[in-house]
Scaffold this active site. Structure first.
Site, mmCIF file in Angstrom:
data_model
loop_
_atom_site.group_PDB
_atom_site.id
_atom_site.type_symbol
_atom_site.label_atom_id
_atom_site.label_comp_id
_atom_site.label_asym_id
_atom_site.label_seq_id
_atom_site.Cartn_x
_atom_site.Cartn_y
_atom_site.Cartn_z
ATOM 1 N N HIS A 83 0.855 -1.032 0.008
ATOM 2 C CA HIS A 83 -0.115 0.004 -0.104
ATOM 3 C C HIS A 83 0.801 1.134 -0.130
ATOM 4 C CE1 HIS A 83 -3.926 -2.217 0.974
ATOM 5 N NE2 HIS A 83 -3.024 -2.881 1.550
ATOM 6 N N ASN A 156 -10.170 -3.016 2.861
ATOM 7 C CA ASN A 156 -9.950 -2.767 1.246
ATOM 8 C C ASN A 156 -11.303 -2.362 0.688
ATOM 9 O OD1 ASN A 156 -7.361 -3.327 1.447
ATOM 10 N ND2 ASN A 156 -7.569 -5.357 1.092
HETATM 11 C C1 HEM Z 1 -8.086 -8.361 5.411
HETATM 12 C C2 HEM Z 1 -6.765 -8.021 4.910
HETATM 13 C C3 HEM Z 1 -5.923 -7.054 5.107
HETATM 14 C C4 HEM Z 1 -6.392 -5.570 4.588
HETATM 15 C C5 HEM Z 1 -7.838 -5.297 4.503
HETATM 16 C C6 HEM Z 1 -5.303 -4.642 4.556
HETATM 17 C C7 HEM Z 1 -5.506 -3.375 4.427
HETATM 18 C C8 HEM Z 1 -4.228 -2.555 4.381
HETATM 19 C C9 HEM Z 1 -4.321 -1.160 4.298
HETATM 20 C C10 HEM Z 1 -5.618 -0.444 3.726
HETATM 21 C C11 HEM Z 1 -3.058 -0.854 4.523
HETATM 22 C C12 HEM Z 1 -2.532 0.755 4.121
HETATM 23 C C13 HEM Z 1 -2.846 1.647 5.298
HETATM 24 C C14 HEM Z 1 -2.208 2.796 4.972
HETATM 25 O O1 HEM Z 1 -3.213 3.551 4.131
HETATM 26 O O2 HEM Z 1 -1.275 3.622 5.238
HETATM 27 C C15 HEM Z 1 -2.383 -1.999 4.812
HETATM 28 C C16 HEM Z 1 -0.917 -1.595 4.998
HETATM 29 C C17 HEM Z 1 -0.331 -2.734 5.730
HETATM 30 N N1 HEM Z 1 -0.585 -4.135 5.757
HETATM 31 FE FE1 HEM Z 1 -2.495 -4.762 5.313
HETATM 32 N N2 HEM Z 1 -4.297 -5.719 5.141
HETATM 33 C C18 HEM Z 1 -4.652 -6.792 5.221
HETATM 34 C C19 HEM Z 1 -3.896 -7.857 5.517
HETATM 35 C C20 HEM Z 1 -2.650 -7.936 5.944
HETATM 36 C C21 HEM Z 1 -1.868 -8.728 6.594
HETATM 37 C C22 HEM Z 1 -2.157 -10.304 7.003
HETATM 38 C C23 HEM Z 1 -0.634 -8.292 7.239
HETATM 39 C C24 HEM Z 1 0.400 -8.659 7.744
HETATM 40 C C25 HEM Z 1 0.508 -10.061 8.487
HETATM 41 C C26 HEM Z 1 -0.553 -6.842 6.653
HETATM 42 C C27 HEM Z 1 0.536 -5.851 6.787
HETATM 43 C C28 HEM Z 1 0.471 -4.727 6.210
HETATM 44 C C29 HEM Z 1 1.716 -3.977 6.500
HETATM 45 C C30 HEM Z 1 2.882 -4.307 7.164
HETATM 46 C C31 HEM Z 1 1.431 -2.609 6.051
HETATM 47 C C32 HEM Z 1 1.970 -1.336 6.014
HETATM 48 C C33 HEM Z 1 1.527 -0.409 6.943
HETATM 49 C C34 HEM Z 1 2.553 0.721 7.121
HETATM 50 O O3 HEM Z 1 3.383 0.705 6.725
HETATM 51 O O4 HEM Z 1 1.981 1.868 7.791
HETATM 52 N N3 HEM Z 1 -1.901 -6.701 6.146
HETATM 53 N N4 HEM Z 1 -2.978 -3.136 4.869
#
Ligand code: HEM
Length: 695
Positions: A83, A156
């Site tokens: 993202h 999402n």
């Molecule tokens: C339903 C499943 C998931 C959704 C809806 C989701 C949604 C998101 C969204 C919207 C962001 C961006 C947030 C922003 O705008 O700063 C994000 C970032 C991220 N997601 Fe997920 N994600 C999912 C699953 C996962 C899983 C399973 C992991 C790890 C085990 C993960 C790890 C991360 C990481 C590391 C970031 C970067 C955060 C940052 O640098 O601030 N995500 N995710």
């Protein structure tokens, strides 16, 4: 020796002079703030470093130069691991229906209350500098600054996820990101490693078919749905738990581009969505979403033909209706992209009392990942103090020190319990966060997935069968495009096997487009169920017939009739559309001798960027434009993308009649303004089979 410059450019309100080398110096004088170093020392010359003589070496002593370059050298921080590319806006949430029966969270119980928020919408796979319109899932993250602490709803634009267990997240992301040996493709799933991984992970089939659908190609960020995906819990005063799934419903409806448009837009304007968000907020056209909840009990969940703790399953709205409880309005674009959009840190573990987690194993893993990654992305455990991340309600704790500590805590006490300083904070049993007291006595420790998670095909099948015919064609075509980019034959074959479980016709269409034989389907781990179709899953079928939020392009050229331009401009605006003037140049003199400023040159603004097009040009200009390939593409594409076209006589005679365009009810002369306005509210999908050979 500095020479005075004398012209009327507004830049010269400052006392502007020219230096020895011709460089521009602007002096702060009385009206303009003075440029200083980080230490507040006024800077006398921001153009030249301190040297020995005008052509001699630079002195190490030059603290102005060193400080400026040093800060610049460290301007970049790591981008988000996923993202990375996103746009955001400030706004508010207003509750219209109380959920007091279900929760103690004030934001969901106090009707009429406005809670400030910050929403960031992102692509997933591409780098920060990639484009806005790849085929991809869109992240939809909302930070509510509630009076009981921050609540981050990190979702999402699709209601399900690719995998069931957080354990698989690094594999999924490594598979979709550019392949590590060659460093490409950027922001694309159309490559071997992605399809290799998903074809070996049947749990991904549901999210993959959404990714192949028009949902992955939003027309505007204002026109996407948002989903919290996982089941969460709402906890009421009595400590009773109700499961909840959160939905954001865009007031403008869900609208998408075609793949061909997305490809062309990404070349013409990689910032298409970001610009649209910025411009719409600036003109007061505030994006709005309704917040909906699906509420259900543990007992009801036990009757679902799937496990609601499995994030690859949606709960059909026909099974549990979505109850609308409030709305979100985005009414202010960030003042500074880095300080706000880049530095914002969302985390699914940020919840106020009254909302709690479920045991969804994907959610449980996410609770660890976000804070962990943000520590390296933002560089210090104090990132919660950055203004965009800090709560707007009072907050106090005993966390101290660390890099970039912004607070100056007073008191000799930084521990608890203590008896030395009564002004320091203490826990509150009454107002504090309580986890739901769930009984988990019968668990056996082990790495095991629930049997009920094994059904990977019933919901993708339901999704495909719920779509309108043009959407099904787009899905088949997307699979053919993506698998057509896969060089490894056994990966393509494996995917065709999965498609047979989803829908035989879909599999046959894709195989035919690839010139491949259909293989035997793989063994399904659970019987495939016939679920009732759900209209709520469509895009085209539910696209509202409206001009609100859409954009019309009017092509003009020197000599064009001002009265006609204004008539079309007004009619479009009356219906809530915005208008862009497109011309061969950035200015043109019209028939009445007045000058018009265009918004874009025709060579830089393909018609793919607009929802409908109008052409008002004079014969001499039409003859000239008929020799310009970007203008010819402008009309051919508007036709090919099933859009309404309004044309003048000269356009017809010198351009349209020379192009492979078959006039239909959506192509109207300028005299038929009302028809054009009606047509521009939608697309003529019936035209599509004539103009595109879809799978
Ligand atoms: C339903 C499943 C998931 C959704 C809806 C989701 C949604 C998101 C969204 C919207 C962001 C961006 C947030 C922003 O705008 O700063 C994000 C970032 C991220 N997601 Fe997920 N994600 C999912 C699953 C996962 C899983 C399973 C992991 C790890 C085990 C993960 C790890 C991360 C990481 C590391 C970031 C970067 C955060 C940052 O640098 O601030 N995500 N995710």
């Amino acid at each position: 020796m500095k020479k005075k410059i004398d012209h009327t450019d507004p830049a010269n309100k400052m006392n502007t002079t020219q230096g020895n080398g011709g460089e521009t110096h602007q002096d702060a004088g009385q009206e303009v703030p003075t440029l200083t170093t980080q230490q507040g020392v006024a800077i006398a010359d921001n153009q030249n470093s301190l040297t020995v003589g005008s052509r001699g070496p630079t002195l190490l002593e030059d603290f102005v130069l060193r400080e400026k370059i040093n800060h610049f050298d460290h301007e970049r921080i790591p981008e988000r691991i996923v993202h990375a590319r996103g746009s955001a806006a400030h706004g508010y949430f207003e509750l219209s229906e109380s959920l007091a029966e279900y929760t103690t969270a004030n934001i969901l119980t106090e009707v009429g209350k406005q809670t400030p928020l910050f929403t960031r919408i992102s692509t997933v796979a591409g780098s920060k500098g990639s484009k806005d319109t790849p085929r991809d899932v869109r992240g939809f993250a909302v930070k509510f600054y509630t009076d009981q602490g921050n609540w981050d709803l990190v979702g999402n634009n699709m209601p399900i996820f690719f995998i069931q267990d957080a354990m698989k997240f690094p594999d999924l992301v490594h598979a979709v990101k550019p392949e590590p040996d060659r460093g490409y493709p950027q922001a694309a799933s159309a490559h071997d490693t992605f399809w290799d991984f998903v074809s070996l992970s049947p749990e991904t089939m549901h999210n993959v078919i959404w990714l192949m659908s028009d949902r992955a190609l939003p027309r505007s960020l204002r026109m996407i749905e948002g989903f919290g995906i996982h089941s969460y819990r709402l906890i009421n005063k009595e400590g009773k738990s109700t499961f909840v799934r959160f939905h954001w419903k865009p007031v403008l409806g869900v609208q998408s581009t075609t793949w061909d448009e997305a490809v062309k837009i990404s070349g013409a304007d990689p910032d298409y969505h970001r610009r649209d968000l910025f411009e719409s907020i600036n003109r007061g056209d505030f994006p709005e979403w309704e917040l909906g909840v699906q509420l259900f009990s543990e007992q009801e969940a036990a009757q679902f033909p799937f496990d609601h703790l499995d994030a690859t399953k949606l709960i059909p709205e026909e099974l549990v209706p979505v109850k609308i409880v409030g709305k979100m309005v985005l009414n202010r674009y960030p003042d500074n992209f880095f300080a706000e959009t880049e530095q914002v840190a969302f985390c699914p573990s940020h919840l106020p009392p009254g909302i709690d987690f479920s045991n969804d194993p994907l959610l449980q893993g996410r609770l660890f990942s976000y804070l962990d990654t943000q520590l390296s992305r933002l560089g210090s455990p104090n990132f919660a103090q950055i203004p965009i991340n800090a709560p707007k309600c009072p907050f106090a704790n005993m966390q101290r020190d660390g890099h970039m500590q912004m607070q100056v805590p007073k008191s000799r006490v930084a521990y608890e319990p203590q008896s030395l300083d009564p002004s320091m904070p203490r826990e509150s049993e009454k107002r504090g966060f309580h986890s739901y007291s769930e009984s988990l006595d019968d668990g056996v420790k082990g790495r095991v997935r629930a049997d009920k998670f094994a059904d990977h095909y019933s919901q993708p099948r339901m999704f495909y069968q719920s779509q309108t015919a043009p959407e099904q064609a787009h899905i088949a075509s997307a699979y053919a495009f993506e698998l057509g980019k896969v060089d490894t034959a056994h990966v393509r074959t494996r995917m065709l096997g999965h498609l047979r479980h989803i829908d035989e016709d879909l599999a046959a269409r894709v195989a035919d487009a690839l010139g491949m034989e259909l293989p035997e389907p793989p063994t399904a781990a659970a019987p495939i169920q016939e679920m009732p179709t759900s209209d709520a899953l469509q895009t085209i079928g539910r696209t509202p017939h409206t001009l609100k939020g859409r954009q019309i392009a009017i092509l003009v050229a020197p000599g064009s009739k001002r009265s006609e331009i204004e008539k079309y401009q007004q009619a479009a605006k009356d219906q809530g559309a915005s208008v862009k003037i497109i011309a061969p140049g950035r200015e043109a003199v019209l028939d009445d001798g007045t000058r018009i400023q265009s918004d874009e040159r025709v060579a830089g603004a393909p018609s793919a960027m607009f929802d409908a097009v109008v052409s008002i040009i004079m014969p001499e200009q039409a003859k000239k434009l008929a020799k310009d390939s970007s203008t010819l593409d402008w009309f051919t594409d508007a036709y090919g993308h099933c859009k309404a076209i309004a044309y003048c006589g000269a356009t017809d005679q010198y351009i349209l009649s020379k192009l492979p365009i078959e006039k239909d009810a959506f192509i109207t002369p300028l005299t038929e303004l009302d028809n054009f306005i009606k047509n521009a509210k939608t697309r003529l999908w019936q035209r599509e089979p004539k103009v595109r050979d879809l799978a």
